[in-house]
Scaffold this motif. Sequence first.
Motif, PDB file in Angstrom:
ATOM      1  N   THR A   1    -113.579   4.372  13.353  1.00  0.00           N
ATOM      2  CA  THR A   1    -114.920   4.120  13.870  1.00  0.00           C
ATOM      3  C   THR A   1    -115.932   4.664  12.879  1.00  0.00           C
ATOM      4  N   VAL A   2    -117.171   4.192  12.992  1.00  0.00           N
ATOM      5  CA  VAL A   2    -118.201   4.637  12.072  1.00  0.00           C
ATOM      6  C   VAL A   2    -118.435   6.135  12.200  1.00  0.00           C
ATOM      7  N   LEU A   3    -118.465   6.635  13.441  1.00  0.00           N
ATOM      8  CA  LEU A   3    -118.692   8.064  13.657  1.00  0.00           C
ATOM      9  C   LEU A   3    -117.560   8.904  13.071  1.00  0.00           C
ATOM     10  N   ALA A   4    -116.323   8.541  13.378  1.00  0.00           N
ATOM     11  CA  ALA A   4    -115.189   9.319  12.882  1.00  0.00           C
ATOM     12  C   ALA A   4    -115.098   9.270  11.366  1.00  0.00           C
ATOM     13  N   ALA A   5    -115.325   8.086  10.789  1.00  0.00           N
ATOM     14  CA  ALA A   5    -115.238   7.959   9.332  1.00  0.00           C
ATOM     15  C   ALA A   5    -116.333   8.763   8.647  1.00  0.00           C
ATOM     16  N   ALA A   6    -117.556   8.696   9.166  1.00  0.00           N
ATOM     17  CA  ALA A   6    -118.654   9.445   8.558  1.00  0.00           C
ATOM     18  C   ALA A   6    -118.419  10.947   8.662  1.00  0.00           C
ATOM     19  N   THR A   7    -117.836  11.406   9.764  1.00  0.00           N
ATOM     20  CA  THR A   7    -117.552  12.837   9.933  1.00  0.00           C
ATOM     21  C   THR A   7    -116.543  13.321   8.899  1.00  0.00           C
ATOM     22  N   VAL A   8    -115.451  12.602   8.766  1.00  0.00           N
ATOM     23  CA  VAL A   8    -114.416  13.004   7.807  1.00  0.00           C
ATOM     24  C   VAL A   8    -114.941  12.919   6.380  1.00  0.00           C
ATOM     25  N   ARG A   9    -115.723  11.875   6.090  1.00  0.00           N
ATOM     26  CA  ARG A   9    -116.269  11.724   4.737  1.00  0.00           C
ATOM     27  C   ARG A   9    -117.220  12.875   4.413  1.00  0.00           C
ATOM     28  N   ALA A  10    -118.064  13.274   5.369  1.00  0.00           N
ATOM     29  CA  ALA A  10    -118.998  14.371   5.134  1.00  0.00           C
ATOM     30  C   ALA A  10    -118.258  15.680   4.871  1.00  0.00           C
ATOM     31  N   GLU A  11    -117.219  15.954   5.646  1.00  0.00           N
ATOM     32  CA  GLU A  11    -116.443  17.170   5.431  1.00  0.00           C
ATOM     33  C   GLU A  11    -115.783  17.161   4.054  1.00  0.00           C
ATOM     34  N   SER A  12    -115.236  16.027   3.666  1.00  0.00           N
ATOM     35  CA  SER A  12    -114.591  15.926   2.358  1.00  0.00           C
ATOM     36  C   SER A  12    -115.594  16.097   1.227  1.00  0.00           C
ATOM     37  N   ASP A  13    -116.765  15.468   1.351  1.00  0.00           N
ATOM     38  CA  ASP A  13    -117.788  15.586   0.314  1.00  0.00           C
ATOM     39  C   ASP A  13    -118.298  17.009   0.192  1.00  0.00           C
ATOM     40  N   ALA A  14    -118.402  17.729   1.318  1.00  0.00           N
ATOM     41  CA  ALA A  14    -118.878  19.109   1.261  1.00  0.00           C
ATOM     42  C   ALA A  14    -117.917  19.982   0.465  1.00  0.00           C
TER      43      ALA A  14
ATOM     44  N   SER B   1    -119.029  -5.830   2.593  1.00  0.00           N
ATOM     45  CA  SER B   1    -117.781  -5.980   3.344  1.00  0.00           C
ATOM     46  C   SER B   1    -116.656  -5.220   2.658  1.00  0.00           C
ATOM     47  N   VAL B   2    -116.685  -5.195   1.325  1.00  0.00           N
ATOM     48  CA  VAL B   2    -115.695  -4.415   0.583  1.00  0.00           C
ATOM     49  C   VAL B   2    -115.904  -2.933   0.834  1.00  0.00           C
ATOM     50  N   ARG B   3    -117.166  -2.523   0.844  1.00  0.00           N
ATOM     51  CA  ARG B   3    -117.454  -1.108   1.077  1.00  0.00           C
ATOM     52  C   ARG B   3    -116.980  -0.677   2.478  1.00  0.00           C
ATOM     53  N   VAL B   4    -117.136  -1.570   3.459  1.00  0.00           N
ATOM     54  CA  VAL B   4    -116.668  -1.240   4.806  1.00  0.00           C
ATOM     55  C   VAL B   4    -115.148  -1.114   4.812  1.00  0.00           C
ATOM     56  N   ALA B   5    -114.477  -2.062   4.154  1.00  0.00           N
ATOM     57  CA  ALA B   5    -113.020  -1.980   4.084  1.00  0.00           C
ATOM     58  C   ALA B   5    -112.581  -0.714   3.356  1.00  0.00           C
ATOM     59  N   GLU B   6    -113.290  -0.361   2.303  1.00  0.00           N
ATOM     60  CA  GLU B   6    -112.953   0.841   1.543  1.00  0.00           C
ATOM     61  C   GLU B   6    -113.177   2.095   2.390  1.00  0.00           C
ATOM     62  N   ALA B   7    -114.245   2.086   3.180  1.00  0.00           N
ATOM     63  CA  ALA B   7    -114.543   3.239   4.022  1.00  0.00           C
ATOM     64  C   ALA B   7    -113.561   3.374   5.180  1.00  0.00           C
ATOM     65  N   GLY B   8    -112.776   2.329   5.440  1.00  0.00           N
ATOM     66  CA  GLY B   8    -111.816   2.389   6.532  1.00  0.00           C
ATOM     67  C   GLY B   8    -110.756   3.458   6.352  1.00  0.00           C
ATOM     68  N   VAL B   9    -110.593   3.970   5.119  1.00  0.00           N
ATOM     69  CA  VAL B   9    -109.596   5.033   4.915  1.00  0.00           C
ATOM     70  C   VAL B   9    -110.040   6.338   5.558  1.00  0.00           C
ATOM     71  N   TRP B  10    -111.336   6.471   5.896  1.00  0.00           N
ATOM     72  CA  TRP B  10    -111.837   7.715   6.470  1.00  0.00           C
ATOM     73  C   TRP B  10    -111.717   7.750   7.983  1.00  0.00           C
ATOM     74  N   GLY B  11    -111.587   6.576   8.627  1.00  0.00           N
ATOM     75  CA  GLY B  11    -111.495   6.575  10.081  1.00  0.00           C
ATOM     76  C   GLY B  11    -111.600   5.170  10.627  1.00  0.00           C
TER      77      GLY B  11
END
Length: 809
Positions: free
Chosen positions: A489-502, A477-487
């Motif tokens: 929705t799950v799709l939007a957050a994962a997209t932004v996170r992938a671009e940043s990691d690249a 639940s903490v990880r989900v809250a932490e991931a909320g800075v990326w977006g």
Amino acid sequence: MRGAEESGSRRPGAGPLLLGVRHHGPGSARAVRAALEAARPRAVLIEGPPEADALIPLAADRDMRPPVALLAHAVDEPGRSAFWPLAGFSPEWVAVRWALEHDVPARFIDLPATHTLAWGLAQGREDAGTPADGGADAEGSAVEGIAEPPAGACPPETAVRVDPLAALAEAAVYDDPERWWEDVVEHRGAGEGDAFAPFLVLEEAMGALREAYDSGEDHRDLVREAHMRLQVHAAQREFGDGVAVVCGAWHVPALRRKATVAADRALLKGLPKVKADMTWVPWTHRRLSRASGYGAGIDSPGWYAHLFDVPDRPVERWLTKVAGLLREEDRMVSSAHVIEAVRLAGTLAAMRGRPLAGLSETTDAVRAVMCDGSDVPLALVHDRLVVGDVLGAVPEAAPAVPLQRDLARQQRRLRLKPEALERELELDLRKETDAGRSRLLHRLRLLGVGWGEPTASRGSTGTFRETWRLCWEPELSVRVAEAGVWGTTVLAAATVRAESDAVAARALAEVTALAEHCLLAELPDALPVVMRVLADRAALDADVGHLAQALPALVRSLRYGDVRGTDTGALAGVAAGLAERIFVGLPPACVALDADAAEEMRPHVDAVHGAIALLGDTPQAGHGDLRARWHSVLRTLSGRDTVPGVLRGRAVRLLLDDGEVEQEQVARLMGLALSPGTPPADAAAWIEGFVGGGGGMLLVHDERLLGLVDAWLTGVPAQAFTDVLPLLRRTFSAYEPGVRRTLGELVGRGPGQGGGGAGGSTGGVPGFAEELDQERADAVLPVLRLLLGLDDPGRGGEKPGNELAGVAG
């Protein structure tokens, strides 16, 4: 406190009713309920973060099911968080529920989370503590849960506080604090006699301990207790003397101590602050156990829940539950076993001078009576019952970050329920629902939410099937809250996170792995960014090892794209370019390597070989001669003396596997590598490269190669044998036991004993026959006929070759 006067109970001291408890203690929980029923206070104050006051009404929701936890996290840094877990047998939960049921105001009075979270930030530490960063959780404690600093462990430079349970148990001549607590609290009937007596005794004991260890008081405790005193004073001004306080027993003497409001405010002045959010999250019994890394001070949450829930006969009911579990595991446990275990537990308690059989007595009885003295089934009982996998639930009305709400919607739509018990999930990506589950799990992995872990499939290894191991841990639940800075929705957050990691990736292999993840998670918007970074990094990286590490992930991505219908043309072009650069750079990179560097290079060669095989079958690659060029590279490696033996042997083996060299040529190359002029260590390395990684069956089926190895090994000088022995042992120890046994039998025949009847062999490799052993071949035929359903006994006189040909036909 009219109820207390009517019942004749003696309240502990003047002023507010201070109920010192052990956090997560069922005995304390029962005592708190009895004391509240007797006192009937006008307000209930509870140790916990005041920001959670608005969340208290949710505890009455029918969808709220403990264990749960209050989760606080910094708004600007969600990863900085703290938990306040509550089980059904926690005194604080009982106090909250009692207040809601009797329409009495309930408030939390501990140091606000806004200061708790900022405290760690100000010191540059992670001691605000989530389980992921190694800190203790909010109510975690090394003092068995009686008195603990919330929101993480104290800073390392502060004094170490005494363990109250251990000190009291030692004074009572107990060698185990848990046993002492069970005897004096857990096995005491709640509400019998004076409902306030246990709190009076604990307050007196804690006061004596704090006086004895006054020099070890922690500054953080002093600050927390100052805030709690201020909150108690404010509640007294509002409600008079009708205030009950439920807190850790260690804090009771400090709350009873007279202190001026000005002095307490001075302690709180200048505390750092951060903006914090708070909500309820599900928790588990396993996370309450000390073994999980959360120091709640209890080893057996499942046992404590049982003690709190059962109305009577706790030992009998517990052993019946144990018997049911063992029966589910197909162990023979009858009613007689339960009766005998109850008797034995009671006898052990009497012999040990205990008022009632506790967990240690019931465990000993289960081991002796139901487990036949074995600790193996007992470990199952401990894992499933003593600790347990109970997962709490919170209502949908609980506050949550937008990403959490989107995740909950997808979990419901895909029928993918979070569960604390680890389970495997088989997915067929040709089905829409399973494909959606796969996308969700891969996207969560990109976001650092490790709900699922890919594992090897027990069925098909095709690209349309995936196997996941799922287990929902509360800290996710903490990880989900932490991931909320990326977006949101799950799709939007994962997209932004992938671009940043690249963009932030340092190694080429990291970018290729990220490209693979983007395909698995179906992130079409992130893939162009990742591919652009990948092309730039690949053009600048001249290290063949890095290129070899990167290529397999790209080729796997091409295959995954096929089954998911993704356009992988850009990936194919980059993969082909990497392959070309590897072809050019690998031979020079393999020259003059020492033994360690050669061992590091060998898995790269294997990985490239597998990748080229897949890439050559991929239509998008558009390079039909990739395999031919790779085989040319392997021939170069196999014939170059300056290449280490382990790489030369591996190159020959890979060519043989692809059918690019004949057996006679392999035998010639092996003979050259094992010639007397080759140093034994180099020859042993060649053998390791050739027969390592599943080469045992090759030697079993090609006795000429085995004969060459055997002849070389018998000719190694004694002084060199000890040098090559470790290398050979490492090579052959990796084979399956059956393969090693077969090789031993073949070698054990010795010269002239390979077969062909009594006359033995007259040619071929020494020690192995050229002719077939007729008698041994005939012995196999009845078994073959039985296995294949053939029942024509008239064919038994034919030659084995004819018979086997007939079976094959």
